[in-house]
Design an enzyme around this catalytic site. Structure first.
Site, PDB file in Angstrom:
ATOM      1  N   GLN A 113     -46.356  44.678  -8.880  1.00  0.00           N
ATOM      2  CA  GLN A 113     -45.529  44.233  -7.997  1.00  0.00           C
ATOM      3  C   GLN A 113     -45.471  42.459  -7.906  1.00  0.00           C
ATOM      4  O   GLN A 113     -46.816  42.180  -8.043  1.00  0.00           O
ATOM      5  CB  GLN A 113     -45.896  44.732  -6.460  1.00  0.00           C
ATOM      6  CG  GLN A 113     -44.832  44.247  -5.628  1.00  0.00           C
ATOM      7  CD  GLN A 113     -44.791  44.858  -4.104  1.00  0.00           C
ATOM      8  OE1 GLN A 113     -45.971  44.161  -3.283  1.00  0.00           O
ATOM      9  NE2 GLN A 113     -44.181  45.854  -3.957  1.00  0.00           N
ATOM     10  N   LYS A 121     -38.809  46.939  -3.164  1.00  0.00           N
ATOM     11  CA  LYS A 121     -39.354  47.524  -1.864  1.00  0.00           C
ATOM     12  C   LYS A 121     -39.034  46.424  -0.594  1.00  0.00           C
ATOM     13  O   LYS A 121     -39.001  45.382  -0.907  1.00  0.00           O
ATOM     14  CB  LYS A 121     -40.812  47.625  -1.983  1.00  0.00           C
ATOM     15  CG  LYS A 121     -41.401  48.559  -0.505  1.00  0.00           C
ATOM     16  CD  LYS A 121     -42.863  48.670  -0.956  1.00  0.00           C
ATOM     17  CE  LYS A 121     -43.505  49.660   0.201  1.00  0.00           C
ATOM     18  NZ  LYS A 121     -43.348  49.041   1.738  1.00  0.00           N
ATOM     19  N   CYS A 169     -43.160  42.493   2.468  1.00  0.00           N
ATOM     20  CA  CYS A 169     -44.477  41.932   3.255  1.00  0.00           C
ATOM     21  C   CYS A 169     -44.159  41.298   4.794  1.00  0.00           C
ATOM     22  O   CYS A 169     -43.307  40.214   4.570  1.00  0.00           O
ATOM     23  CB  CYS A 169     -45.231  40.977   2.061  1.00  0.00           C
ATOM     24  SG  CYS A 169     -46.874  40.429   2.921  1.00  0.00           S
ATOM     25  N   PRO A 213     -48.096  49.940  -2.463  1.00  0.00           N
ATOM     26  CA  PRO A 213     -49.106  48.772  -2.418  1.00  0.00           C
ATOM     27  C   PRO A 213     -49.579  48.320  -1.239  1.00  0.00           C
ATOM     28  O   PRO A 213     -48.542  48.138  -0.195  1.00  0.00           O
ATOM     29  CB  PRO A 213     -48.255  47.872  -3.131  1.00  0.00           C
ATOM     30  CG  PRO A 213     -46.831  48.139  -2.629  1.00  0.00           C
ATOM     31  CD  PRO A 213     -47.018  49.796  -2.591  1.00  0.00           C
ATOM     32  N   GLU A 252     -44.988  55.207   8.010  1.00  0.00           N
ATOM     33  CA  GLU A 252     -45.584  56.020   9.181  1.00  0.00           C
ATOM     34  C   GLU A 252     -45.722  57.570   8.669  1.00  0.00           C
ATOM     35  O   GLU A 252     -45.269  58.492   9.551  1.00  0.00           O
ATOM     36  CB  GLU A 252     -44.686  56.033  10.395  1.00  0.00           C
ATOM     37  CG  GLU A 252     -45.439  56.255  11.913  1.00  0.00           C
ATOM     38  CD  GLU A 252     -46.551  55.166  12.104  1.00  0.00           C
ATOM     39  OE1 GLU A 252     -47.613  55.506  12.747  1.00  0.00           O
ATOM     40  OE2 GLU A 252     -46.530  54.214  11.487  1.00  0.00           O
TER      41      GLU A 252
END
Length: 346
Positions: free
Chosen positions: A68, A139, A98, A7, A201
């Site tokens: 989410q 997450k 976040c 997301p 990454e």
């Protein structure tokens, strides 16, 4: 190997989910976070972020999408999760990663990684509010300012009912700056008894193989890497299926497995969706945003970005896309609007 599509607020929305899952290679998507701030959200908000709820919680390519939620109040999160369940989501994912200042200032996202007990209360409340068979995942990042509580936070999630944890291998303070610290993920794996998925990454097949090796995770979540190279999941699957396990065994200059000519119909579909469902002022910007990322993998995207970046008129952009099809010998046809998911105003 399970590959998830990440997301990403303002980037990996239902439009790109539709296009990227048409390319294929991913097993599941997660929606952009749906912010819960105290009130009971109406259906139009859930459907605005995740119109796939109208299609059995799947993209048109058939890939499941998990919704989410982001918030910090256990009661409000639980009530909204229960309300969301009426729309039959594939599952519910909880955002503890976040890094946005506006989110963290209100106690949500990565800011919760400072308080494992608050995480436990929130996960417990959501888990108890939804049907037992519905997956509730989470997450997280490695921490907020530092990594001192990463194991405790993961344990709070797992022991309170999260069935799976995706770990973005950076702290909130790290933001999106490289590197990602994949080598720290095994400490989280050892602390919990649920599956752990590595994220962060992963731009190339070499990155993915290195991440699997260092993190000890067989499953990965792909984000900006899949936006830049929509065939990344297929390329990784081909490498693994061919017995390649070491990043050094993969040539560093591999071309994308989905060519630029093959991407042009996807760009067209993307533009069709953007023009139908987004405000006129957002449309050209969304195309530029995608082309900007694809410059990492496609030389043609560099030229395309430099051309499109000065365009604002919808007709002019559409004409340019058609001209690109002709230039590369690709058949051009309008997408059937009836076949596309329709966004609901948020």
């Amino acid at each position: 190997m399970k590959l998830l599509l990440a997301p990403m607020e303002g980037l990996l929305d239902f439009v790109l989910r539709d296009v990227l899952t048409q390319v294929g290679g991913v097993d599941r998507c997660v929606s952009e976070f749906i912010r819960v701030s105290g009130s009971l959200l109406p259906d139009r908000v859930f459907l605005g972020y995740m119109p796939e709820l109208l299609n059995g919680s799947r993209t048109l390519a058939g890939v499941p999408v998990r919704a989410q939620l982001l918030g910090s109040d256990p009661v409000s999160m639980a009530e909204n999760a229960a309300n969301l369940c009426r729309l039959n989501p594939e599952g519910i994912d909880l955002n503890f990663g976040c890094p946005a200042k506006t989110v963290n200032r209100h106690g949500g996202g990565a800011s919760m990684l400072q308080d494992p007990e608050a995480i436990a209360r929130l996960v417990t409340a959501v888990r108890h509010a939804v049907p037992a068979a519905l997956p509730v995942s989470a997450k997280m990042r490695l921490g907020f300012h530092d990594r001192g509580l990463m194991r405790e936070c993961a344990q709070a999630m797992a022991e309170s009912g999260a069935c799976e944890i995706v770990v973005h291998a950076r702290t909130k303070l790290d933001g999106y700056r490289p590197p990602a610290y994949w080598e720290l993920i095994p400490q989280i794996q050892q602390a919990v008894k649920v599956p752990v998925i590595a994220n962060g990454e992963i731009w190339t097949v070499q990155d993915a193989l290195r991440c699997r090796e260092q993190s000890g995770c067989s499953d990965l979540m792909l984000g900006r890497g899949s936006v830049a190279d929509p065939g990344l999941a297929w390329a990784l699957r081909a490498a693994v299926a061919g017995g390649v396990a070491q990043a050094d065994a993969v040539p560093s200059a591999q071309p994308p497995v989905v060519s630029w000519a093959q991407m042009l119909p996807r760009l067209q579909r993307f533009w069709d969706l953007v023009c139908r469902d987004l405000n006129p002022g957002q449309r050209a910007g969304r195309l530029k945003q995608w082309l900007n990322l694809m410059r990492r993998r496609y030389p043609e995207a560099e030229e395309a970005f430099q051309t499109v970046r000065v365009m604002t008129n919808q007709q002019v952009v559409g004409d340019w896309i058609r001209a690109q099809h002709a230039r590369h010998g690709v058949d051009w046809a309008l997408s059937d609007p009836a076949s596309l998911p329709h966004v609901v105003d948020r």
